[in-house]
Design a protein around this motif. Structure first.
Motif, PDB file in Angstrom:
ATOM      1  N   GLN A  47       0.849  -1.202   0.000  1.00  0.00           N
ATOM      2  CA  GLN A  47       0.000   0.000   0.000  1.00  0.00           C
ATOM      3  C   GLN A  47       0.887   1.255   0.000  1.00  0.00           C
ATOM      4  O   GLN A  47       0.639   2.194  -0.762  1.00  0.00           O
ATOM      5  CB  GLN A  47      -0.873  -0.019   1.250  1.00  0.00           C
ATOM      6  N   ARG A  54      -7.261   1.594  -4.732  1.00  0.00           N
ATOM      7  CA  ARG A  54      -7.976   2.039  -3.540  1.00  0.00           C
ATOM      8  C   ARG A  54      -9.090   1.056  -3.139  1.00  0.00           C
ATOM      9  O   ARG A  54      -9.231   0.706  -1.975  1.00  0.00           O
ATOM     10  CB  ARG A  54      -8.561   3.430  -3.773  1.00  0.00           C
ATOM     11  N   ALA A  57      -7.614  -2.026  -1.649  1.00  0.00           N
ATOM     12  CA  ALA A  57      -7.065  -1.771  -0.309  1.00  0.00           C
ATOM     13  C   ALA A  57      -8.180  -1.768   0.737  1.00  0.00           C
ATOM     14  O   ALA A  57      -8.054  -2.403   1.793  1.00  0.00           O
ATOM     15  CB  ALA A  57      -6.320  -0.441  -0.303  1.00  0.00           C
TER      16      ALA A  57
END
Lengths: 103, 411
Positions: A47, A54, A57
């Protein structure tokens, strides 16, 4: 026939009480937690390097958090077998740390 | 030229459609736990599925018989019915697991709520099955599945230890006592079963009939079965290698579907990670479609009911109701919240138990001169088929005890 209600009560008590955790099971729990901790570290590193999208994540962090929370709940509810109290304490501590890290 | 294009398309489709959820997870977990030591299990399973898939396509092309017509003839009505129930239960579980995986991947790609993603995914798949012909279903999902090649590229970029990888072709016992040996056995069973999942031959045999294969198509059958599976197995080896290179050194055991995409992010970046997720999505969607259709194929073929994806849905009402019912039931099961990896773990082991009941009828039918005429299985091939059948029986016998003894493959 009178024995059946007593047996049912005994079984109910046995099943509903906290799960007793033995040394071997605790070793497995610790292995799972260490694996999870390593994965969290790898995930954070990727990350930080911007190698993860995004949406991925957010989704993966939530799955990791759920896994850590489930492990932590299991360990909090477990009753240690004699001699594994401190081991269980360490496992609980690691699980709590992972949960808070993933919050 | 048209034939060559068709052949290439067939191989690419077979490659793209080869990998499913069970294979992705099992092989990466095997690499994460045992490094390259289980490459031989992939090689062995690949040879087995090549032999049986070729037989299955040959039976369909020559005798015009799909798998479950052969099962009924060879096993009799009672045992055949038990096989049908077992196979369709397995199809249902696998389909539910794949739908669950679709929801996870869509969530990881878009952030969409998982339940909404699952329902939308199932509706889209149902519509596609309804609208597309068999060939287009096969091509759409198979070709989309080629995106999985990014896992192969990732493995290449992370520079595997080629010597150790080649060494994995030789079976050996792991260090670490009886627990490690049992776990190793569990992964051998899992990899072998995932490669030989029954629905693959049901779908392949039914597809051969849908596409109107005859004895003239036998060379194409051999080329597609061999090339598609060899390339698909290389991809499976790449998944195992990623587990060995990325997870083993860090002590990570990938227990989540999303974890299996991390090596691609490590080797490349967010764009390729998205491609990898799309590849997984295509593979699990393909498996969901194949299992739903197999559910319909199996029942119709067993009871002699009219079937065919290339026929208008209203002209084959029972078949249409069966595959759509299978998809709806799988969706209901997946919506209960059961974890896809838990379901797939169980379905792979359960699948291993019933493997002999599907592969025995194929082996005996393909070797029956009265049925196959000049296209009967060659003696060397028949011998290999029996050797692999012996292995399949061993795998079936070992599956449940290993599952119990290893607590479902816990490291």
């Amino acid at each position: 026939m009178r024995r059946w209600p007593a047996l049912a009560l005994l079984l109910a008590c046995g099943c509903s009480g906290p799960k007793r955790i033995e040394h071997d099971q605790l070793e497995n729990e610790m292995r799972r937690l260490r694996s999870l901790a390593s994965e969290v570290a790898l995930f954070r590193e990727l990350q930080a390097q911007g190698r993860i999208s995004r949406a991925f994540a957010g989704g993966h962090a939530a799955y990791l958090r759920r896994t850590a929370e489930a492990e932590a709940t299991n360990l909090e509810q477990a009753r240690p077998a004699p001699g594994v109290e401190s081991e269980l304490g360490r496992a609980r501590e690691l699980a709590r740390r992972l949960v808070s890290e993933l919050q | 030229v048209k034939k060559l294009v068709q052949l290439t398309l067939g191989i690419m489709t077979a490659l793209g459609g080869f990998v499913d959820l069970g294979q992705i997870v099992f092989t990466m977990q095997a690499g994460a736990r045992f490094g390259y030591a289980l490459i031989w299990a992939i090689a062995l399973g690949a040879v087995a599925i090549i032999i049986y898939m070729e037989m299955c396509g040959r039976i369909a092309a020559v005798a015009q018989k799909p798998v479950f017509a052969v099962v009924r003839e060879r096993l009799g009505r009672r045992l055949g019915l038990a096989t049908l129930v077992g196979s369709n239960l397995l199809n249902l579980l696998t389909c539910a697991a794949e739908l669950g995986a679709i929801a996870i991947v869509i969530h990881l790609l878009t952030g969409l709520n998982e339940r909404i993603a699952m329902i939308a995914g199932a509706l889209i798949l149902g519509t596609l099955i309804w609208l597309l012909s068999f060939q287009w279903i096969e091509r759409t999902f198979g070709l989309a599945g080629l995106l999985m090649i990014v896992f192969g590229v990732a493995a290449w970029r992370l520079r595997p230890d080629w010597g150790a990888l080649a060494g994995g072709l030789i079976p050996g016992l792991p260090e670490g006592g009886s627990k490690a040996v049992l776990l190793y056995g569990f992964f051998v069973v899992g990899i072998f079963s995932a490669l030989l999942m029954e629905y693959e031959v049901h779908f392949y045999g039914s597809g051969a009939i849908e596409e109107g294969w005859t004895a003239k198509d036998l060379p194409e059958n051999t080329i597609v079965a061999v090339s598609g599976i060899v390339l698909g197995s290389l991809l499976t080896c790449a998944l195992l290698a990623l587990g060995a290179m990325v997870f083993l050194p860090q002590g990570i055991f990938p227990a989540l579907l999303s974890t299996t995409a991390l090596p691609v992010a490590l080797a490349s970046g967010p764009t390729v990670l998205r491609l990898a997720l799309l590849g997984i999505l295509a593979c699990v969607a393909s498996a969901a479609v194949e299992t739903a259709l197999s559910g319909g194929y199996n029942v119709c073929q067993f009871f002699g009911i009219k079937w065919g994806k290339n026929k208008p849905p209203r002209s084959v009402p029972q078949f249409t109701a069966l595959w759509s019912g299978m998809l709806a039931l799988a969706l209901a099961l997946a919506l209960t919240g059961l974890k896809p990896l838990t379901i797939v773990n169980f379905s792979i082991i359960f699948g291993a138990v019933i493997l002999p009941l599907t592969y025995y009828p194929i082996l005996t039918a393909a070797g029956d001169r009265a049925l196959m005429g000049e296209h009967v299985t060659k003696s060397w091939q028949h011998l290999l088929g029996w050797i692999f059948f012996g292995i399949i029986v061993l795998i079936a016998l070992a599956a449940l005890p290993l599952m119990i003894l290893t607590d479902g493959g816990q490291p």
